[in-house]
Write an enzyme that holds these catalytic residues in place. Structure first.
Site, PDB file in Angstrom:
ATOM      1  N   GLY A  10       3.262  49.012  19.663  1.00  0.00           N
ATOM      2  CA  GLY A  10       2.055  49.787  19.346  1.00  0.00           C
ATOM      3  C   GLY A  10       0.847  48.885  19.174  1.00  0.00           C
ATOM      4  O   GLY A  10       0.929  47.658  19.326  1.00  0.00           O
ATOM      5  N   ALA A  12      -1.086  48.284  16.364  1.00  0.00           N
ATOM      6  CA  ALA A  12      -1.078  47.413  15.180  1.00  0.00           C
ATOM      7  C   ALA A  12      -0.066  46.287  15.384  1.00  0.00           C
ATOM      8  O   ALA A  12      -0.326  45.123  15.055  1.00  0.00           O
ATOM      9  CB  ALA A  12      -0.749  48.224  13.926  1.00  0.00           C
ATOM     10  N   SER A  33      11.103  46.965  19.752  1.00  0.00           N
ATOM     11  CA  SER A  33      10.571  48.258  20.187  1.00  0.00           C
ATOM     12  C   SER A  33      11.749  49.163  20.506  1.00  0.00           C
ATOM     13  O   SER A  33      12.726  48.708  21.111  1.00  0.00           O
ATOM     14  CB  SER A  33       9.706  48.051  21.438  1.00  0.00           C
ATOM     15  OG  SER A  33       9.599  49.238  22.170  1.00  0.00           O
ATOM     16  N   LEU A  75       5.240  51.079  12.108  1.00  0.00           N
ATOM     17  CA  LEU A  75       5.865  52.280  12.660  1.00  0.00           C
ATOM     18  C   LEU A  75       5.025  53.518  12.401  1.00  0.00           C
ATOM     19  O   LEU A  75       4.179  53.542  11.514  1.00  0.00           O
ATOM     20  CB  LEU A  75       7.242  52.453  12.018  1.00  0.00           C
ATOM     21  CG  LEU A  75       8.155  51.227  12.146  1.00  0.00           C
ATOM     22  CD1 LEU A  75       9.421  51.419  11.341  1.00  0.00           C
ATOM     23  CD2 LEU A  75       8.471  50.960  13.606  1.00  0.00           C
ATOM     24  N   CYS A 149      -6.882  51.678   7.366  1.00  0.00           N
ATOM     25  CA  CYS A 149      -8.122  51.095   7.895  1.00  0.00           C
ATOM     26  C   CYS A 149      -9.362  51.710   7.236  1.00  0.00           C
ATOM     27  O   CYS A 149     -10.207  50.991   6.686  1.00  0.00           O
ATOM     28  CB  CYS A 149      -8.153  51.230   9.413  1.00  0.00           C
ATOM     29  SG  CYS A 149      -7.654  52.859  10.015  1.00  0.00           S
TER      30      CYS A 149
HETATM   31  N1  LIG Z   1      -4.090  51.678  14.705  1.00  0.00           N
HETATM   32  C1  LIG Z   1      -4.706  51.332  13.580  1.00  0.00           C
HETATM   33  O1  LIG Z   1      -5.924  51.073  13.564  1.00  0.00           O
HETATM   34  C2  LIG Z   1      -3.948  51.215  12.277  1.00  0.00           C
HETATM   35  C3  LIG Z   1      -4.587  50.653  11.187  1.00  0.00           C
HETATM   36  C4  LIG Z   1      -3.910  50.548   9.968  1.00  0.00           C
HETATM   37  C5  LIG Z   1      -2.619  51.022   9.864  1.00  0.00           C
HETATM   38  N2  LIG Z   1      -2.021  51.591  10.924  1.00  0.00           N
HETATM   39  C6  LIG Z   1      -0.654  52.097  10.744  1.00  0.00           C
HETATM   40  O2  LIG Z   1       0.255  51.243  11.417  1.00  0.00           O
HETATM   41  C7  LIG Z   1       1.329  52.017  11.940  1.00  0.00           C
HETATM   42  C8  LIG Z   1       1.388  51.766  13.440  1.00  0.00           C
HETATM   43  O3  LIG Z   1       0.145  52.204  13.987  1.00  0.00           O
HETATM   44  P1  LIG Z   1      -0.204  52.014  15.517  1.00  0.00           P
HETATM   45  O4  LIG Z   1      -1.595  52.443  15.680  1.00  0.00           O
HETATM   46  O5  LIG Z   1       0.225  50.694  15.987  1.00  0.00           O
HETATM   47  O6  LIG Z   1       0.755  53.137  16.127  1.00  0.00           O
HETATM   48  P2  LIG Z   1       1.330  53.218  17.577  1.00  0.00           P
HETATM   49  O7  LIG Z   1       0.402  52.514  18.509  1.00  0.00           O
HETATM   50  O8  LIG Z   1       1.659  54.640  17.795  1.00  0.00           O
HETATM   51  O9  LIG Z   1       2.666  52.379  17.478  1.00  0.00           O
HETATM   52  C9  LIG Z   1       3.777  52.744  16.695  1.00  0.00           C
HETATM   53  C10 LIG Z   1       4.971  52.024  17.266  1.00  0.00           C
HETATM   54  O10 LIG Z   1       6.132  52.235  16.498  1.00  0.00           O
HETATM   55  C11 LIG Z   1       7.247  52.059  17.373  1.00  0.00           C
HETATM   56  N3  LIG Z   1       8.431  52.578  16.705  1.00  0.00           N
HETATM   57  C12 LIG Z   1       8.564  53.760  16.084  1.00  0.00           C
HETATM   58  N4  LIG Z   1       9.791  53.853  15.515  1.00  0.00           N
HETATM   59  C13 LIG Z   1      10.436  52.689  15.768  1.00  0.00           C
HETATM   60  C14 LIG Z   1      11.711  52.161  15.401  1.00  0.00           C
HETATM   61  N5  LIG Z   1      12.564  52.887  14.662  1.00  0.00           N
HETATM   62  N6  LIG Z   1      12.052  50.921  15.813  1.00  0.00           N
HETATM   63  C15 LIG Z   1      11.192  50.177  16.544  1.00  0.00           C
HETATM   64  N7  LIG Z   1       9.942  50.628  16.912  1.00  0.00           N
HETATM   65  C16 LIG Z   1       9.592  51.856  16.527  1.00  0.00           C
HETATM   66  C17 LIG Z   1       6.813  52.734  18.640  1.00  0.00           C
HETATM   67  O11 LIG Z   1       7.298  51.997  19.726  1.00  0.00           O
HETATM   68  P3  LIG Z   1       8.632  52.352  20.454  1.00  0.00           P
HETATM   69  O12 LIG Z   1       8.650  53.832  20.699  1.00  0.00           O
HETATM   70  O13 LIG Z   1       8.609  51.527  21.681  1.00  0.00           O
HETATM   71  O14 LIG Z   1       9.647  51.904  19.510  1.00  0.00           O
HETATM   72  C18 LIG Z   1       5.302  52.502  18.667  1.00  0.00           C
HETATM   73  O15 LIG Z   1       4.944  51.471  19.554  1.00  0.00           O
HETATM   74  C19 LIG Z   1       1.051  53.487  11.606  1.00  0.00           C
HETATM   75  O16 LIG Z   1       1.781  53.885  10.483  1.00  0.00           O
HETATM   76  C20 LIG Z   1      -0.441  53.488  11.330  1.00  0.00           C
HETATM   77  O17 LIG Z   1      -0.826  54.489  10.412  1.00  0.00           O
HETATM   78  C21 LIG Z   1      -2.638  51.685  12.140  1.00  0.00           C
END
Ligand SMILES: NC(=O)c1ccc[n+]([C@@H]2O[C@H](COP(=O)([O-])OP(=O)(O)OC[C@H]3O[C@@H](n4cnc5c(N)ncnc54)[C@H](OP(=O)(O)O)[C@@H]3O)[C@@H](O)[C@H]2O)c1
Length: 349
Positions: A10, A12, A33, A75, A149
């Site tokens: 993802g 982050a 992943s 996640l 964020c």
């Molecule tokens: N984007 C932001 O600006 C931001 C900022 C602060 C916090 N966050 C938090 O950080 C987290 C991730 O955000 P993101 O934006 O990176 O989300 P994202 O792009 O949707 O990525 C989430 C990732 O989790 C993986 N995943 C889910 N379950 C899994 C498991 N059991 N084992 C291994 N991989 C798993 C998925 O990949 P696979 O399906 O390939 O496993 C996916 O790539 C969220 O909770 C979000 O609220 C995000």
């Protein structure tokens, strides 16, 4: 250090890999992943091709955590609650969760915004890791819940006001870029819907308000204190831009520097010695924060001392996620707070 990033495909997770691959204390960094096991990391994160030829592991979070010093969880919401127990059982020195699952200690507040908690018994293990405010107080923590964020930008605007004893009811207008919504395209994050567009969402109830209220009430010492976060989607990819407005109690904005300088003094004093907060003499521009772990802040009161406006610019994926997570890890493990985070940004971008 030997670290693992779970959920590394993802946005982050990708940002964590970019920073961890260049961190001076990280000897090995494994990325997992669910969907991309065995594939090159650069398939998901092409910009990392020049610095890594690693492949994603498909092991379970518990398996991947075994033998690691630090495990980062990046996640989807709710997944950390599902996997945290197996990750703890593997015995890493430090668990760093970037999701919202363990940020809010107050159960009622959590449930108002997120519904029932799936792993409430693990909440006491986590320390809320607002790194620029807590600093060395994070030393020795075994599990960190990294702030959201929007919540990071909001709390960095609120903390100096609370520290100055200003019991306001502030309103915060904030705009995020599309990378805040994660890697999976959705109707509201699709390029034609976002480009050249601006719209409010989660009106009067964005989930990050829960952790903002938790901190604001604790800092102010009033359990019913109010603070409102108004969230918007903007037509850019990275960054959060937040403006706070509040009415000041009479007679509070007094500074030896003259009218208009009290607010800047509150902010400079609150963040003295904090390496990633820069107090500016003019409102920041978003692109000046992009790619960096810095929070750029401007604070000023009106000439009559009746109002205050604070403006904050951060990169949602660095200061608002991966950068703050690494800063908190550095602090928890007692290594240089700035290790792996000293890089500047890109302008224009
Ligand atoms: N984007 C932001 O600006 C931001 C900022 C602060 C916090 N966050 C938090 O950080 C987290 C991730 O955000 P993101 O934006 O990176 O989300 P994202 O792009 O949707 O990525 C989430 C990732 O989790 C993986 N995943 C889910 N379950 C899994 C498991 N059991 N084992 C291994 N991989 C798993 C998925 O990949 P696979 O399906 O390939 O496993 C996916 O790539 C969220 O909770 C979000 O609220 C995000």
């Amino acid at each position: 250090m030997n670290v693992a990033v779970v959920g590394a495909a993802g946005y982050a997770g990708g940002e964590l890999l970019r920073l961890l691959y260049q961190h001076p204390e990280v000897r090995e960094c494994v990325a997992s992943s669910r969907s991309r096991g065995g594939a090159p990391v650069a398939d998901a994160h092409p910009a990392l091709a020049a610095i890594s030829d690693a492949r994603f592991a498909s092991a379970t979070p518990g398996e991947i955590a075994s033998g690691r010093d630090v495990v980062f969880l990046c996640l989807e919401h709710g997944e950390s609650s599902r996997v945290a127990a197996e990750v703890f059982a593997a015995g890493p020195r430090l668990v760093v969760d970037l999701a919202a699952d363990f940020r809010v200690r107050d159960r009622a507040l959590y449930e108002r915004y997120y519904g029932p908690h799936a792993a409430a018994e693990l909440l006491p293990r986590f320390c809320y890791a607002l790194a620029d405010v807590l600093g060395p107080a994070l030393r020795g923590a075994g599990a960190l819940a990294v702030p959201g964020c929007f919540a990071t930008a909001a709390q960095l605007a609120l903390y100096p006001l609370a520290r100055a004893g200003l019991d306001l009811s502030p309103s915060m207008f904030a705009v995020t870029g599309s990378s805040g919504a994660g890697v999976q395209p959705k109707p509201a994050t699709h390029h034609p819907a976002r480009a050249h567009n601006l719209f409010a969402y989660s009106v009067l109830g964005h989930r990050h308000e829960a952790e903002v209220l938790q901190s604001w009430r604790e800092w102010i010492g009033r359990p019913d204190a109010a603070a409102r976060l108004m969230t918007h989607s903007g037509p850019f990819v990275r960054g959060i831009y937040l403006s706070l407005h509040g009415y000041l109690p009479p007679g509070r904005a007094v500074s030896a520097g003259g009218p208009g300088t009290a607010a800047a003094t509150w902010f400079r004093e609150a963040y003295v010695g904090r390496p990633f907060v820069r107090i500016l003499d003019a409102p920041p521009e978003l692109t000046h924060a992009v790619g960096t772990n810095y929070a750029l802040i401007h604070a000023v009161e009106s000439e009559d001392g009746a109002e205050v406006q604070v403006t904050v610019a951060i990169d949602n994926l660095v200061k608002g996620a991966a950068g703050q997570a690494i800063q908190a890890m550095n602090l928890a493990l007692g290594i240089d707070e700035q290790a792996g985070l000293k890089g500047g940004g890109m302008f224009p971008c």
